[in-house]
Write a protein that holds these residues in place. Structure first.
Motif, PDB file in Angstrom:
ATOM      1  N   GLY A  70      41.882  32.940  29.746  1.00  0.00           N
ATOM      2  CA  GLY A  70      41.781  33.903  28.658  1.00  0.00           C
ATOM      3  C   GLY A  70      40.383  34.243  28.195  1.00  0.00           C
ATOM      4  O   GLY A  70      40.190  34.592  27.031  1.00  0.00           O
ATOM      5  N   THR A  71      39.402  34.119  29.085  1.00  0.00           N
ATOM      6  CA  THR A  71      38.021  34.414  28.691  1.00  0.00           C
ATOM      7  C   THR A  71      37.398  35.542  29.506  1.00  0.00           C
ATOM      8  O   THR A  71      36.304  35.982  29.191  1.00  0.00           O
ATOM      9  CB  THR A  71      37.123  33.162  28.841  1.00  0.00           C
ATOM     10  N   VAL A  72      38.105  35.993  30.548  1.00  0.00           N
ATOM     11  CA  VAL A  72      37.577  37.050  31.408  1.00  0.00           C
ATOM     12  C   VAL A  72      38.551  38.225  31.383  1.00  0.00           C
ATOM     13  O   VAL A  72      39.757  38.049  31.569  1.00  0.00           O
ATOM     14  CB  VAL A  72      37.384  36.548  32.861  1.00  0.00           C
ATOM     15  N   GLY A  73      38.010  39.399  31.136  1.00  0.00           N
ATOM     16  CA  GLY A  73      38.828  40.604  31.107  1.00  0.00           C
ATOM     17  C   GLY A  73      38.893  41.268  32.466  1.00  0.00           C
ATOM     18  O   GLY A  73      38.110  40.970  33.368  1.00  0.00           O
ATOM     19  N   VAL A  74      39.852  42.190  32.588  1.00  0.00           N
ATOM     20  CA  VAL A  74      40.042  42.958  33.809  1.00  0.00           C
ATOM     21  C   VAL A  74      40.185  44.425  33.406  1.00  0.00           C
ATOM     22  O   VAL A  74      41.065  44.768  32.619  1.00  0.00           O
ATOM     23  CB  VAL A  74      41.320  42.512  34.557  1.00  0.00           C
ATOM     24  N   ARG A  75      39.315  45.260  33.953  1.00  0.00           N
ATOM     25  CA  ARG A  75      39.423  46.696  33.672  1.00  0.00           C
ATOM     26  C   ARG A  75      40.607  47.241  34.456  1.00  0.00           C
ATOM     27  O   ARG A  75      40.649  47.156  35.676  1.00  0.00           O
ATOM     28  CB  ARG A  75      38.146  47.419  34.066  1.00  0.00           C
ATOM     29  N   LEU A  96      28.720  37.553  39.646  1.00  0.00           N
ATOM     30  CA  LEU A  96      28.512  38.913  39.151  1.00  0.00           C
ATOM     31  C   LEU A  96      28.669  38.972  37.630  1.00  0.00           C
ATOM     32  O   LEU A  96      27.860  39.609  36.941  1.00  0.00           O
ATOM     33  CB  LEU A  96      29.494  39.886  39.820  1.00  0.00           C
ATOM     34  N   LEU A  97      29.692  38.302  37.105  1.00  0.00           N
ATOM     35  CA  LEU A  97      29.931  38.313  35.650  1.00  0.00           C
ATOM     36  C   LEU A  97      28.743  37.752  34.870  1.00  0.00           C
ATOM     37  O   LEU A  97      28.497  38.171  33.740  1.00  0.00           O
ATOM     38  CB  LEU A  97      31.193  37.520  35.296  1.00  0.00           C
ATOM     39  N   ARG A  98      28.018  36.835  35.476  1.00  0.00           N
ATOM     40  CA  ARG A  98      26.859  36.244  34.796  1.00  0.00           C
ATOM     41  C   ARG A  98      25.755  37.266  34.556  1.00  0.00           C
ATOM     42  O   ARG A  98      24.899  37.060  33.707  1.00  0.00           O
ATOM     43  CB  ARG A  98      26.309  35.071  35.610  1.00  0.00           C
ATOM     44  N   THR A  99      25.783  38.382  35.288  1.00  0.00           N
ATOM     45  CA  THR A  99      24.740  39.402  35.156  1.00  0.00           C
ATOM     46  C   THR A  99      25.152  40.529  34.206  1.00  0.00           C
ATOM     47  O   THR A  99      24.355  41.421  33.937  1.00  0.00           O
ATOM     48  CB  THR A  99      24.414  40.030  36.529  1.00  0.00           C
ATOM     49  N   LEU A 100      26.393  40.500  33.722  1.00  0.00           N
ATOM     50  CA  LEU A 100      26.919  41.591  32.900  1.00  0.00           C
ATOM     51  C   LEU A 100      26.904  41.232  31.412  1.00  0.00           C
ATOM     52  O   LEU A 100      26.995  40.055  31.063  1.00  0.00           O
ATOM     53  CB  LEU A 100      28.352  41.917  33.331  1.00  0.00           C
ATOM     54  N   PRO A 101      26.853  42.246  30.533  1.00  0.00           N
ATOM     55  CA  PRO A 101      26.871  41.963  29.092  1.00  0.00           C
ATOM     56  C   PRO A 101      28.214  41.434  28.602  1.00  0.00           C
ATOM     57  O   PRO A 101      28.278  40.713  27.614  1.00  0.00           O
ATOM     58  CB  PRO A 101      26.550  43.319  28.451  1.00  0.00           C
ATOM     59  N   SER A 102      29.307  41.786  29.287  1.00  0.00           N
ATOM     60  CA  SER A 102      30.648  41.318  28.924  1.00  0.00           C
ATOM     61  C   SER A 102      31.359  40.832  30.181  1.00  0.00           C
ATOM     62  O   SER A 102      31.216  41.422  31.243  1.00  0.00           O
ATOM     63  CB  SER A 102      31.466  42.453  28.298  1.00  0.00           C
ATOM     64  N   ALA A 103      32.143  39.762  30.033  1.00  0.00           N
ATOM     65  CA  ALA A 103      32.846  39.170  31.169  1.00  0.00           C
ATOM     66  C   ALA A 103      34.110  39.963  31.477  1.00  0.00           C
ATOM     67  O   ALA A 103      35.227  39.564  31.150  1.00  0.00           O
ATOM     68  CB  ALA A 103      33.175  37.710  30.894  1.00  0.00           C
ATOM     69  N   ILE A 104      33.910  41.123  32.112  1.00  0.00           N
ATOM     70  CA  ILE A 104      35.035  41.987  32.467  1.00  0.00           C
ATOM     71  C   ILE A 104      34.881  42.414  33.926  1.00  0.00           C
ATOM     72  O   ILE A 104      33.892  43.045  34.292  1.00  0.00           O
ATOM     73  CB  ILE A 104      35.114  43.215  31.552  1.00  0.00           C
ATOM     74  N   LEU A 105      35.886  42.038  34.729  1.00  0.00           N
ATOM     75  CA  LEU A 105      35.885  42.413  36.145  1.00  0.00           C
ATOM     76  C   LEU A 105      36.353  43.853  36.313  1.00  0.00           C
ATOM     77  O   LEU A 105      37.313  44.272  35.666  1.00  0.00           O
ATOM     78  CB  LEU A 105      36.842  41.514  36.939  1.00  0.00           C
ATOM     79  N   GLU A 106      35.689  44.569  37.180  1.00  0.00           N
ATOM     80  CA  GLU A 106      36.153  45.912  37.513  1.00  0.00           C
ATOM     81  C   GLU A 106      36.821  45.922  38.884  1.00  0.00           C
ATOM     82  O   GLU A 106      37.460  46.889  39.255  1.00  0.00           O
ATOM     83  CB  GLU A 106      35.004  46.917  37.428  1.00  0.00           C
ATOM     84  N   GLU A 107      36.674  44.845  39.627  1.00  0.00           N
ATOM     85  CA  GLU A 107      37.363  44.658  40.901  1.00  0.00           C
ATOM     86  C   GLU A 107      38.510  43.670  40.662  1.00  0.00           C
ATOM     87  O   GLU A 107      38.414  42.809  39.797  1.00  0.00           O
ATOM     88  CB  GLU A 107      36.397  44.085  41.944  1.00  0.00           C
TER      89      GLU A 107
END
Length: 190
Positions: A70-75, A96-107
């Motif tokens: 419950g800590t990573v989102g999915v677009r 990849l998530l470590r480089t983003l402002p929010s922990a949200i996967l687009e894949e």
């Protein structure tokens, strides 16, 4: 005279950068922020149990996968993002998530698990099911205590095939084919 309230519509970019002074988590649904309610004790026990079982299998099989509760989102759309109860992703996705402002996967992640909330079962069975299929998530588990069943959905040609498990039925997961758990064990977090 009628007073009309206007709800702010958020773009996906707005959502990625949204911050308030609370500890609340939000999903984005058609441009609207939906506050997620805290999990029940039973809900948390199930999350902990499944997360631990997945971690044991990942270590045992030496897979390059990561489990997140419950800590990573999915677009899931242009203005949609979900936060599954449990998500399994690759190590590459974690980096990849470590480089983003929010922990949200687009894949698509490898697998998501949702635990049905008694007040909105349609959310998991209908809406998330279609969103996750459209994104291409290969496996989706729905854990339903009200119906005492576990549904394992496998993506086949863009749509989910579903198999339901109850009681002593041993679940069959494409992602974790050697995992030997019964529906009862999962529902009771044994």
């Amino acid at each position: 005279m009628m007073v009309q309230t206007v709800t702010k519509t958020y773009s996906f970019e707005d959502y990625l950068n949204y911050r308030d002074d609370s500890d609340f988590k939000y999903e984005l649904l058609n441009g609207e922020l939906i506050q997620m309610t805290p999990a029940s004790g039973w809900h948390s026990d199930i999350i902990d149990f499944i997360q631990e079982q997945f971690k044991i299998e990942i270590r045992r099989l030496n897979l390059n996968w990561v489990v997140r509760p419950g800590t990573v989102g999915v677009r899931t759309g242009i203005r949609k993002s979900r936060i599954p109860d449990i998500l399994v992703m690759t190590e590459t996705q974690r980096q990849l998530l470590r480089t983003l402002p929010s922990a949200i996967l687009e894949e698509p992640p490898l697998l998501v698990v949702e635990i049905v909330s008694p007040n909105n079962p349609e959310d998991d069975y209908r809406y998330k099911r279609s969103e996750y299929a459209a994104l291409g998530i290969p496996e989706y588990w729905i854990i339903d205590s009200q119906e005492s069943k576990i549904s394992i959905l496998s993506l086949v040609s863009g749509f989910y095939d579903i198999v339901e498990y109850r009681g002593e039925d041993i679940i069959n997961s494409a992602s974790f084919p050697e995992l030997k758990l019964t529906a009862e064990q999962i529902l009771n977090a044994l």
